[in-house]
Design an enzyme around this catalytic site. Sequence first.
Site, PDB file in Angstrom:
ATOM      1  N   ALA A 147       0.799  -1.235   0.000  1.00  0.00           N
ATOM      2  CA  ALA A 147       0.000   0.000   0.000  1.00  0.00           C
ATOM      3  C   ALA A 147       0.837   1.295   0.000  1.00  0.00           C
ATOM      4  O   ALA A 147       0.656   2.146  -0.880  1.00  0.00           O
ATOM      5  CB  ALA A 147      -0.976  -0.046   1.171  1.00  0.00           C
ATOM      6  N   GLN A 199       4.221 -13.424  -1.914  1.00  0.00           N
ATOM      7  CA  GLN A 199       4.977 -12.268  -1.397  1.00  0.00           C
ATOM      8  C   GLN A 199       5.706 -12.599  -0.098  1.00  0.00           C
ATOM      9  O   GLN A 199       6.731 -12.002   0.204  1.00  0.00           O
ATOM     10  CB  GLN A 199       4.037 -11.072  -1.142  1.00  0.00           C
ATOM     11  CG  GLN A 199       3.463 -10.432  -2.385  1.00  0.00           C
ATOM     12  CD  GLN A 199       2.084 -10.981  -2.691  1.00  0.00           C
ATOM     13  OE1 GLN A 199       1.812 -12.162  -2.466  1.00  0.00           O
ATOM     14  NE2 GLN A 199       1.211 -10.141  -3.207  1.00  0.00           N
ATOM     15  N   ASP A 228      -4.126  -2.747   3.815  1.00  0.00           N
ATOM     16  CA  ASP A 228      -4.250  -1.904   2.615  1.00  0.00           C
ATOM     17  C   ASP A 228      -5.316  -0.839   2.783  1.00  0.00           C
ATOM     18  O   ASP A 228      -5.318   0.163   2.070  1.00  0.00           O
ATOM     19  CB  ASP A 228      -4.586  -2.770   1.404  1.00  0.00           C
ATOM     20  CG  ASP A 228      -3.368  -3.578   1.002  1.00  0.00           C
ATOM     21  OD1 ASP A 228      -3.089  -4.592   1.668  1.00  0.00           O
ATOM     22  OD2 ASP A 228      -2.668  -3.165   0.060  1.00  0.00           O
TER      23      ASP A 228
HETATM   24  O1  MRU Z   1      -0.963  -7.283  -3.296  1.00  0.00           O
HETATM   25  P1  MRU Z   1       0.119  -6.616  -2.508  1.00  0.00           P
HETATM   26  O2  MRU Z   1       1.414  -7.355  -2.526  1.00  0.00           O
HETATM   27  O3  MRU Z   1       0.282  -5.160  -2.882  1.00  0.00           O
HETATM   28  O4  MRU Z   1      -0.427  -6.653  -1.023  1.00  0.00           O
HETATM   29  C1  MRU Z   1       0.322  -6.145   0.016  1.00  0.00           C
HETATM   30  C2  MRU Z   1      -0.300  -6.347   1.339  1.00  0.00           C
HETATM   31  O5  MRU Z   1      -1.343  -6.923   1.471  1.00  0.00           O
HETATM   32  C3  MRU Z   1       0.375  -5.714   2.500  1.00  0.00           C
HETATM   33  O6  MRU Z   1       0.122  -6.442   3.661  1.00  0.00           O
HETATM   34  C4  MRU Z   1      -0.175  -4.297   2.683  1.00  0.00           C
HETATM   35  O7  MRU Z   1      -0.057  -3.550   1.521  1.00  0.00           O
HETATM   36  C5  MRU Z   1       0.460  -3.589   3.791  1.00  0.00           C
HETATM   37  S1  MRU Z   1       1.978  -2.886   3.237  1.00  0.00           S
HETATM   38  C6  MRU Z   1       2.902  -2.279   4.462  1.00  0.00           C
END
Ligand code: MRU
Length: 356
Positions: free
Chosen positions: A53, A199, A240
């Site tokens: 995010a 991830q 997010d």
């Molecule tokens: O789909 P992504 O990899 O962008 O999702 C990221 C996440 O869900 C994270 O936990 C979230 O963005 C928090 S980032 C500090």
Amino acid sequence: MKIKGKEYRTIWFENNVVKIIDQTKLPHQFIIKDLKTVKDSINAIKTMEVRGAPLIGATAAYGLVLSILEKNDQSFLKKSAEDLIASRPTAINLKWAVDRLMKRISGINSNEVFKIALNEAKKIVEEDVTFCKNIGENGLKIIEEISNKKKDKVNILTHCNAGWLATINWGTATSPIYHAHQKGIKVHVWVDETRPRNQGANLTSYELNEEGISNTIITDNAGGILMQRGQVDMCIVGTDRTLSNGDVCNKIGTYLKALSAKDNNVPFYVALPSSTIDWSIKDHKQIPIEERNSEELSHVEGVDENNEIKKVRIYPQKSKSLNLAFDVTPAKLVTGLITEKGICEASEKGLKGLFK
Ligand code: MRU
């Protein structure tokens, strides 16, 4: 934070070009990529070369700066802003950063606009670094308390990558872990693999390895049994979009971890900078949940024996699949929110006490 012992940030601006680390190639290849146009920025967000995010918010802010460089024209800028916001729907940071930058440059004459936009984008970036550092200092207290009681290493479970690669530096969920490690507290991290894009395995484990923090990758379904066995002292995840009532929208699978944590009396914390709070939505059903290409489920990517990245199909060709990217964890399952201003209850009262 460090990669091969060298300090990096996830994004920076140099000679009128935005530099990013291409996260689709990690952990196998470390590639720094140039974004030269707003289209490049939109593409980097959509394909998840940048993700997380706070980082997509920063990329969108720099994307607008690139758009001004390309064509200093109001209608082009407006269209760029709309396209950036639409590039990924769930994380609120994207809209937050674009709205903030557009507001800052509204009414500024065209000779000045580039300089002011660039300064604002840099401010968004620096602010995130400070916020994440503060989240770390605040969350450290919780880890310290568990460590003092347990007199042994603290086992922390995290989901997806809410690490420094998802922000500019430090990360949100990982920042308390980095702070604890730097203070000499023994920590071990259970890293959820986080299908389908992995991830956790590809990014969280990688960045923890680079910082010398002990971690173990587990399948997304293993958290439950580890909690039943008493092998998880706490969970920390990112978000997010955080609603004002304390509901938290994060990577798909977060909700199931929170349910399991509740059933096993494991504290479940969510770490967030205030840029992920959406004060406007009251009901989580109004959050646009991103549905990504089903090929992310049906195919997997890895390296072969020659270290070349290969993609293979693992599903039957005729099968349908549904790829929902996020879910919502209700506030009642969240032990506390770790923010840049302190730790609060996951509720409107808690959040307003810190932010309004
Ligand atoms: O789909 P992504 O990899 O962008 O999702 C990221 C996440 O869900 C994270 O936990 C979230 O963005 C928090 S980032 C500090």
